[in-house]
Structures are given as structure tokens and as C-alpha cells.
Write a protein that holds these residues in place. Structure first.
Motif, PDB file in Angstrom:
ATOM      1  N   HIS A   1      -8.536  -5.559  -2.060  1.00  0.00           N
ATOM      2  CA  HIS A   1      -8.250  -4.172  -1.150  1.00  0.00           C
ATOM      3  C   HIS A   1      -8.664  -4.459   0.103  1.00  0.00           C
TER       4      HIS A   1
ATOM      5  N   GLY B   1      -4.496  -0.515   1.428  1.00  0.00           N
ATOM      6  CA  GLY B   1      -3.755  -1.059   0.329  1.00  0.00           C
ATOM      7  C   GLY B   1      -4.289  -2.557  -0.117  1.00  0.00           C
TER       8      GLY B   1
ATOM      9  N   GLY C   1       0.940  -1.154   0.066  1.00  0.00           N
ATOM     10  CA  GLY C   1      -0.048  -0.026  -0.051  1.00  0.00           C
ATOM     11  C   GLY C   1       1.004   1.473   0.046  1.00  0.00           C
TER      12      GLY C   1
END
Ligand SMILES: Nc1ncnc2c1ncn2[C@@H]1O[C@H](COP(=O)(O)OP(=O)(O)OP(=O)(O)O)[C@@H](O)[C@H]1O
Length: 310
Positions: free
Chosen positions: A282, A291, A133
């Protein structure tokens, strides 16, 4: 005895919180406290201010930090105060403020300040997640994202709710508040095509398409997805939805809304303190985008001190 108070306030929380933050400052100053108001101007400020407070304070027993905003602000302040002795109180001014619901703290400024000053200090454990992320939505391919590590107070959502938070339109959120999440969720029900997520924990393995790892019982509005999770207990409760497809997703969501989700026969619900997650999904933590998987989640015990109602 508390003497000094730092208010870390997000003026844009809940669509505009500056007036209430200033009200809180004057209430506390009228009571004789030294108040230092630190207003955030962007993502990351609240964590930075909290970290500076924890490093600068020589006399922690006289200092209190009040996080004034929503779950994003509480998350940042908790990340900044981790392992310090400074207690954190909250002033719920956010769009959803799930932590306030978890702690049963009113949105009324006077009541929440009374809890901040006279409540019970409790040591709580935080979740720690490492995944791919950038703390921001990114256009770079998933493989190019760096590893990011953050702590969470409430939950990590992987799959549908990570996707929903990812695609919330910030302008709609500003105008419509919580409705922005509902709209994003509805849009995602129709377009979401999840890939499998594999979980490894305590020598076990499970797979599913949506996973919520609860460190707290409350989730979103007034829903309790992991009703057994407690901030003060050193465990996560994990809810896994095993089936994919729009109709199944709607069935799971209705189950959660009607508090019947744990009775469904195509879910898993278990307790653990460490979990590895593989897949391509996600992730949101405490309601903010983080992230994508793969991810590793463990506990940080005795991480922060938080003030709760007596
Ligand atoms: N001055 C600012 N301008 C723009 N964004 C900010 C500012 N200060 C903080 N932020 C960011 O705003 C985001 C949302 O803040 P916060 O969570 O406090 O409010 P909220 O989204 O209304 O509440 P909730 O998360 O409970 O729904 C956070 O990610 C935070 O980092």
C-alpha cells in the motif's frame, strides 16, 4: 500587490475547523481584501476549486489562494494550482499539518495569516506518482484497479505506513486525531506481513520491506525520516528498511523516534530524482491513502509557488 484572496477551507479538518476559517475571513476582510471563501464538502473539492481559480484568474499577480485545513487539503490545492502563477499560502488547521511544521508556520491564525500576506514566495518542486489506485479504499482486486497519477508535497510512504494510513478508522480519527494513526500503526505491527519491494533508480537496484520517499524533511508528528530533503531542492531522499518482522519494524520505528534511524546498518538512505517501485504494498502520499505498487515516481520541477516565513 495582493487584492483578492480565495480561501479553500476544509471545515472538518482537525476534527472541526469552520470557526477558525470564518475568523480568518473576517480578519482578512477587515484588512480590506476581497475574500472568496470556498468550503469543501468532500474529497476532491479543494483540487477542483484550486484548478478553477488557476483557470479563471486573468490577473494572477493580485490573487492569493490560502489552503485552510490539513495536509490532505494542501495536497489537493497544490494539485489544482500546479504550473499556475498563483501563490499558495496555508492556514494550518489539520490533525497533523506536517507541511506547516516543514515550513515553520504556526497554528496561530493571526501569525499564519501574517505569513500568507507578508511572507516570501518560493517556487517548489513536487513529487509525481503513478500507481494502481482509485483515490479511495477499494474492494476490487489489486489487478483491477486503474492507474492513478497524483502529485505530492511531502512524502510517499510504501509498505507499513501505507498500510497504517489505509487502515486508519475515520471515526477514531475524528474523535482522537493523531492518536488514530498511532492505534492503526500498533495494530499493524502485530498483523503486518509485508512482501518485498524492489526499487530501481539511477541504474541501481535495492530491495526492502518499507520505503519512505521524502520530498520534505518532516514526516508525521515531529519526526524527520529524510532530514536532508527540501521542498526547494529538486531531489527525493529515500529511506529503505531492509528487514522484515515485527521486532525489526519496532527497531526501525524506535530509530526514527530517537533520530538514530540513519545510523542503523540494515537501512539504505540515498538521493535520487526518479524511481520505479515493484511489489505488492500500500502507498500513502502526504498522509492520505493513494493505492498500491507497482509505482513510478518522478519530479515536477518549478511546480507551484508557496508562501513561507521570511
Ligand atoms: N466537507 C468534507 N467532508 C468530509 N471530508 C472532507 C470534506 N472536505 C474535505 N474532505 C476530505 O477530508 C480529508 C482530510 O482533510 P485534511 O487533510 O484537510 O484534514 P486532516 O486530515 O484533519 O489533517 P492532516 O491531513 O494534516 O492530518 C481530505 O482527504 C479531504 O479531501
Amino acid at each position: 500587490m495582493i487584492k483578492d484572496i480565495i480561501i479553500i477551507g476544509n471545515p472538518i479538518a482537525g476534527g472541526g475547523a469552520l470557526k477558525k476559517i470564518r475568523q480568518a475571513v473576517s480578519i482578512l476582510e477587515n484588512k480590506g481584501f476581497n475574500v472568496n471563501l470556498m468550503l469543501t464538502t468532500q474529497k476532491g473539492d479543494a483540487e477542483l476549486f484550486a484548478r478553477q481559480a488557476s483557470q479563471q484568474s486573468a490577473e494572477c499577480s493580485r490573487l492569493l489562494v490560502i489552503a485552510a485545513g490539513g495536509d490532505g487539503t494542501y495536497n489537493e490545492v497544490a494539485n489544482g494550482l500546479i504550473h499556475s502563477n498563483i501563490p499558495m499560502a496555508i492556514l494550518p488547521l489539520g490533525t497533523t499539518s506536517v507541511l506547516a511544521k516543514e515550513l515553520n508556520i504556526s497554528n496561530d491564525i493571526k501569525i499564519s495569516l501574517d505569513i500568507a500576506l507578508n511572507g516570501k514566495i518560493q517556487t517548489i518542486h513536487l513529487g509525481k506518482i503513478t500507481c494502481k489506485g482509485s483515490n479511495e479504499k477499494s474492494n476490487s482486486s489489486q489487478n483491477n484497479l486503474p492507474l492513478v497519477t497524483r502529485h505530492f508535497l511531502l512524502m510517499a510512504g510504501i509498505g507499513f505506513d501505507g498500510e497504517t494510513v489505509y487502515s486508519v478508522n475515520p471515526y477514531i480519527k475524528k474523535i482522537a486525531g493523531k492518536t488514530a494513526y498511532v492505534l492503526s500503526g500498533i495494530k499493524n505491527i502485530f498483523k503486518y506481513n509485508p512482501s518485498i519491494i524492489t526499487l530501481r533508480y539511477d541504474s541501481e537496484e535495492k530491495s526492502g520491506y518499507n520505503v519512505i520517499i521524502g520530498k520534505a524533511s518532516c514526516y508525521g508528528g515531529d519526526f524527520k525520516v529524510t532530514p536532508d530533503a527540501r521542498l526547494t531542492d529538486p531531489y527525493f531522499y529515500v529511506f529503505v528498511m531492509h528487514q522484515k518482522g515485527k521486532l525489526n519494524l519496532i527497531r526501525y520505528i524506535l530509530g526514527i523516534v530517537r533520530t538514530k534511524h540513519l545510523k542503523l546498518n540494515d537501512i539504505s538512505y540515498f538521493r535520487t530524482s526518479e524511481i520505479e517501485i515493484e511489489g505488492n504494498a500500500h502507498i500513502q502520499i502526504d498522509g492520505d491513502y493513494l493505492g498500491t505498487t507497482p509505482a513510478k515516481i518522478d519530479l515536477v520541477t518549478d511546480a507551484i509557488k508557496i508562501i513561507t516565513p521570511k
